[in-house]
Design a protein around this motif. Sequence first.
Motif, PDB file in Angstrom:
ATOM      1  N   SER A  18       0.821  -1.214   0.000  1.00 48.23           N
ATOM      2  CA  SER A  18       0.000   0.000   0.000  1.00 48.23           C
ATOM      3  C   SER A  18       0.853   1.260   0.000  1.00 48.23           C
ATOM      4  CB  SER A  18      -0.942   0.003   1.213  1.00 48.23           C
ATOM      5  OG  SER A  18      -0.212   0.140   2.414  1.00 48.23           O
TER       6      SER A  18
ATOM      7  N   THR B 280       1.907   1.656  -4.105  1.00 49.45           N
ATOM      8  CA  THR B 280       0.979   1.557  -5.241  1.00 49.45           C
ATOM      9  C   THR B 280       0.898   2.866  -6.030  1.00 49.45           C
ATOM     10  OG1 THR B 280      -0.801   1.962  -3.650  1.00 49.45           O
ATOM     11  CG2 THR B 280      -0.490  -0.302  -4.374  1.00 49.45           C
TER      12      THR B 280
ATOM     13  N   ASN C 101      -3.336  -5.234  -4.837  1.00 49.20           N
ATOM     14  CA  ASN C 101      -3.693  -5.176  -3.411  1.00 49.20           C
ATOM     15  C   ASN C 101      -4.277  -6.478  -2.893  1.00 49.20           C
ATOM     16  OD1 ASN C 101      -3.109  -2.462  -2.366  1.00 49.20           O
ATOM     17  ND2 ASN C 101      -4.513  -1.769  -3.956  1.00 49.20           N
TER      18      ASN C 101
ATOM     19  N   TYR D   7      -8.728  -4.493   7.169  1.00 49.31           N
ATOM     20  CA  TYR D   7      -7.859  -4.415   5.994  1.00 49.31           C
ATOM     21  C   TYR D   7      -8.257  -3.295   5.048  1.00 49.31           C
ATOM     22  CZ  TYR D   7      -5.127  -8.500   7.198  1.00 49.31           C
ATOM     23  OH  TYR D   7      -4.264  -9.356   7.837  1.00 49.31           O
TER      24      TYR D   7
ATOM     25  N   LEU E 137      -5.254  -0.756   4.125  1.00 55.94           N
ATOM     26  CA  LEU E 137      -4.771  -0.665   2.747  1.00 55.94           C
ATOM     27  C   LEU E 137      -5.082   0.683   2.111  1.00 55.94           C
ATOM     28  CD1 LEU E 137      -5.661  -4.219   1.402  1.00 55.94           C
ATOM     29  CD2 LEU E 137      -3.377  -3.277   1.716  1.00 55.94           C
TER      30      LEU E 137
ATOM     31  N   ALA F 187     -10.590  -5.257   0.614  1.00 53.78           N
ATOM     32  CA  ALA F 187      -9.591  -4.746  -0.325  1.00 53.78           C
ATOM     33  C   ALA F 187     -10.203  -4.410  -1.680  1.00 53.78           C
ATOM     34  CB  ALA F 187      -8.460  -5.758  -0.490  1.00 53.78           C
TER      35      ALA F 187
ATOM     36  N   LEU G  27     -12.097  -0.349  -2.511  1.00 53.06           N
ATOM     37  CA  LEU G  27     -11.404   0.306  -3.624  1.00 53.06           C
ATOM     38  C   LEU G  27     -12.405   1.014  -4.540  1.00 53.06           C
ATOM     39  CD1 LEU G  27      -8.480   0.479  -4.837  1.00 53.06           C
ATOM     40  CD2 LEU G  27      -9.130  -1.420  -6.302  1.00 53.06           C
TER      41      LEU G  27
END
Length: 539
Positions: free
Chosen positions: A43, A46, A74, A309, A313, A453, A457
């Motif tokens: 993370s 990225t 990810n 998470y 992330l 994750a 997003l």
Amino acid sequence: MAKKQLEVLNALDVAKTQWYHFTAIVIAGMGFFTDAYDLFCISLVTKLLGRIYYTVPGAEKPGTLPPNVAAAVNGVAFCGTLTGQLFFGWLGDKLGRKKVYGMTLMVMVICSVASGLSLGSQPKAVMATLCFFRFWLGFGIGGDYPLSATIMSEYANKKTRGAFIAAVFAMQGFGILAGGMVAIIMSAAFKAAYPSPAYMDNAAASLPAASDYVWRLIVMFGALPAALTYYWRMKMPETARYTALVAKNAKQAAADMSRVLQVDLEAEPERVTEEKKQFGLFSKEFLRRHGLHLLGTTSTWFLLDIAFYSQNLFQKDIFSAIGWIPPSKTMNALEEVYKIARAQTLIALCSTVPGYWFTVFFIDRIGRFFIQIMGFTMMTIFMFALAIPYDHWTHRDNRIGFVIMYSLTFFFANFGPNATTFVVPAEIFPARFRSTCHGISAAAGKAGAIVGAFGFLYAAQSKDPAKVDAGYRPGIGVRNSLIVLGCVNALGVLFTFLVPESNGKSLEDMARENENEDEDRNENEVVEMGVRDSRTVPV
């Protein structure tokens, strides 16, 4: 009539805390240090990957990873972790904890290095090889969950067992902290060596050619601590509980524990050989005894990891949304890595790491159940406190308050269900299923991590199409995403009531391994006929 506890197991339950216990915490914990480092360091890089491989010449803003690529980079490690938890958990019960323990570490070391050596110069080639090696990296990491927890629970005495298992898991906090610190050092060193302007001033010059080395070195560093502990993992003996209860060799179990714990034990092999046919995993008898417990450990871990998470992330996206990290175009590539790493390191230092060690200190004092209920409840409260007045927190004068509130959700995740969901499955199932059931519970957690994750997003994208990142569709926004996570945490409170309290009890009592199965079944038949049963069974 209950079966008498084997002397070697009773000796383990009442043994004083010794130097070997701390050695085992470090040996097992360094695996979790590497686990956390490898899972979370991605993370930090990225946005750098997006700049290097997906910047369009002449574009107003630096490049970002396309949605499908970002989701893969990810999430692919979580897919590998889920697979590894199921496979190595099952293998740990079949072959023994020790035989499998070294395999997981070597997979982690090899794939961590290979991830940093991802081949090619074209975006598709680099991302494909990075995702391939991160899947297998996750596969090795997955095996460490059930094996480390099971080994530590089977070595520990019942008085401090919770603290020992939690201390192994607490090394995750140092892994997350180390990831941020390594990224800070690497980006600062390269930034000093290769000064460059902001993207808005000179787009081409804002990305030094050496930036490609930065993300590779950050990713590869995770192999070092794992490699250093490989020798010591191979020197650890098999746990006495596996040797005595599964391998049926109490004499060897006594000899192994006498050597490492410096106590004299006499084996009673004749007791171990008198076993009748035992019930299998997912048999009717297993479901009657442990079905609700397994539902409790899997559901709470699943719900916890959706929130945990997604928060971890996508800290960088949340901090950017409230303006704590400046817009990408106002920075060069290395400066952006530095500021993202600095923000995440501050969160880890102030909330993540202390939360883990609060659990270590209190878990054997106030119990697993209370810590888990408290953690889920406080996470729910803070999520709603962030989400409902979200516009208030986006004003410049209120950003520090947002960061403090956001940090407290991490504190109560780690002084709460993030630690207890790891500890409890290693304590409440029979020895012959312990690693498998822990692997199943952990895999449910990673399924939640995948939901977090991949889902967050897309969900966290702005509802205004003009503010959506390139390649994404409008989402529900950060505010509504935080409300969803708050609801998820509230469900965690409810499912915690399916999980038994194991504080201060022996593993055999929790798993009911000292009960005669035929007599236990007959007693239950009597209860069904209306005769009162006075036995106490963990809730």
